[in-house]
Write a protein that holds these residues in place. Structure first.
Motif, PDB file in Angstrom:
ATOM      1  N   PRO A 158      33.450  31.992  39.440  1.00 27.00           N
ATOM      2  CA  PRO A 158      34.879  31.709  39.600  1.00 27.00           C
ATOM      3  C   PRO A 158      35.304  30.599  38.639  1.00 27.00           C
ATOM      4  O   PRO A 158      34.492  29.783  38.210  1.00 27.00           O
ATOM      5  N   THR A 188      33.126  41.071  39.181  1.00 21.68           N
ATOM      6  CA  THR A 188      32.925  39.641  39.402  1.00 21.68           C
ATOM      7  C   THR A 188      31.444  39.356  39.631  1.00 21.68           C
ATOM      8  O   THR A 188      30.675  40.258  39.956  1.00 21.68           O
ATOM      9  N   TRP A 197      31.279  35.480  43.031  1.00 20.11           N
ATOM     10  CA  TRP A 197      32.579  35.160  43.625  1.00 20.11           C
ATOM     11  C   TRP A 197      32.475  35.318  45.140  1.00 20.11           C
ATOM     12  O   TRP A 197      31.709  36.141  45.639  1.00 20.11           O
ATOM     13  N   GLU A 253      37.842  35.152  47.131  1.00 21.62           N
ATOM     14  CA  GLU A 253      38.279  35.147  45.726  1.00 21.62           C
ATOM     15  C   GLU A 253      38.431  36.564  45.192  1.00 21.62           C
ATOM     16  O   GLU A 253      39.379  36.861  44.451  1.00 21.62           O
ATOM     17  N   GLU A 303      30.918  43.486  42.568  1.00 18.05           N
ATOM     18  CA  GLU A 303      30.475  42.094  42.562  1.00 18.05           C
ATOM     19  C   GLU A 303      28.974  42.047  42.324  1.00 18.05           C
ATOM     20  O   GLU A 303      28.215  42.790  42.945  1.00 18.05           O
TER      21      GLU A 303
END
Length: 361
Positions: free
Chosen positions: A145, A172, A175, A179, A198
């Motif tokens: 992040p 991501t 994260w 978020e 993710e």
């Protein structure tokens, strides 16, 4: 090699992928040579030996049906991406048969060469593509992040590189669920492109996030998991059962933190549990690492598990985990849970409450 959808996108990825942090990153060609390779790298010596091992690993993986290869701009200061690109070019593999992913955040020492601001996302990805000699990557990950950059700017920049054909999807890494949901909400609010997956650490001793925080995101907004470190930095291989071998990673100065973790009270408890889990592996006719990898893949939200092998023999063994997946019955999973004694309780949340919290942030 079985394939799964990346989250709820239409992209099909092999359920086992090959990460490039260990060998491609110039850290080790094998554990015995790690210190020498580090000295060579820091002195500017070329990484021919590492590239050779990397080519062997990629070839074994590709010929075994692996199509997902993951790297990052920060690995060995960009050299990992160079090695990866050289191998793809040398092998003449069809680009359409590969799923190449990279991660952005740490691109250089200057303030403008790191973070998830629009400038670095665009320039950083261009640099990665140049090093890999590719026109595009399949997934670009935000490698952590960035509290210094507004979420709208991050999502707009990721949408831009996708619209420009530099990447097919974005995701991501490390994260929080909150978020990720905020990024999704911003994307929906401004008609932008949301993340599809993710990257998260997941293994016998690291379960909370993947099993309690991310399942709801998978079911509600389609975000899947690409997990890494299924063997917990080698702890689950069993090589630390009787202490720290001199040739192991944990015996070297850069990995003092790993040594301390293994020799701590929690580490000793983990080793005891691993010895018990070995009996389950023997019952299934597999090795402990294969059991650990198959255990990760039993999770429906996990799209792919990234392997970080340092030599061909190790990679071949780990790829054998595919044969263990059908043996991971509910009974076996329950037996593993009982021995581990750390199954987290899923914390359900109401989407409206979650969305409202994102709006207030």
């Amino acid at each position: 090699m079985a394939a799964r959808n990346l989250g709820k996108s239409g992209l099909r990825v092999s359920c086992l992928g090959l990460g490039t942090w260990v060998t491609f990153g110039g850290q080790i060609s094998d554990e015995v040579a790690e210190q020498l390779m580090t000295i060579a790298y820091e002195s500017g010596v070329n990484l021919f030996d590492t590239a050779e091992v990397a080519e062997q690993l990629m070839t074994i993986a590709y010929e075994s049906g692996v199509n997902l290869f993951d790297t990052a701009e920060v690995y060995a200061g960009g050299r990992a991406e160079i090695i990866l690109g050289n191998i793809i070019k040398k092998k003449c593999w069809r680009r359409s048969s590969l799923v190449i992913t990279t991660k952005l955040y740490w691109g250089g020492k200057a303030e403008t060469e790191r973070g998830l601001n629009r400038k670095h996302i665009i320039e950083g990805l261009r640099g990665s593509l140049q090093r890999m000699q590719l026109d595009y990557v399949d997934v670009v990950f935000a490698n952590r992040p960035d509290t210094n950059t507004p979420m709208e700017e991050i999502v707009r920049a990721m949408t831009h590189v996708i619209n420009q054909g530099m990447s097919m999807y974005w995701g991501t890494s490390r994260w929080s669920a909150m978020e990720i949901m905020e990024a999704y909400s911003v994307a929906r609010q401004f008609n932008l492109i949301p993340p599809v997956c993710e990257q998260a650490e997941y293994h016998f001793f690291q379960r909370e996030k993947v099993e309690t925080q991310l399942p709801e995101l998978y079911h509600k907004i389609g975000v899947g998991v690409v997990s890494w470190s299924p063997l917990a930095c080698g702890i689950i291989t069993g090589k630390y059962d009787n202490g720290i071998p001199e040739t192991s990673r944990a015996s070297m100065k850069p990995y003092q933190w790993l040594r301390e973790k293994i020799t701590s009270e929690d580490g000793r408890k983990q080793q005891a549990k691993l010895k018990e889990l070995t009996h389950i592996a023997e019952k299934l006719g597999c090795t402990l690492p294969q059991l650990a990898i198959a255990w990760c893949l039993r999770n429906e939200g996990v799209s792919s598990v990234l392997l970080g092998s340092s030599n061909p023999v190790q990679l071949t063994e780990n790829l054998g985990a595919i044969q263990v997946i059908p043996k991971m019955t509910t009974g076996i999973a329950s037996e593993v849970d009982h021995l581990l004694g750390n199954r987290p309780h899923r914390k359900l949340f109401k989407p409206k409450t979650f969305h409202s919290a994102c709006q207030k942030k």
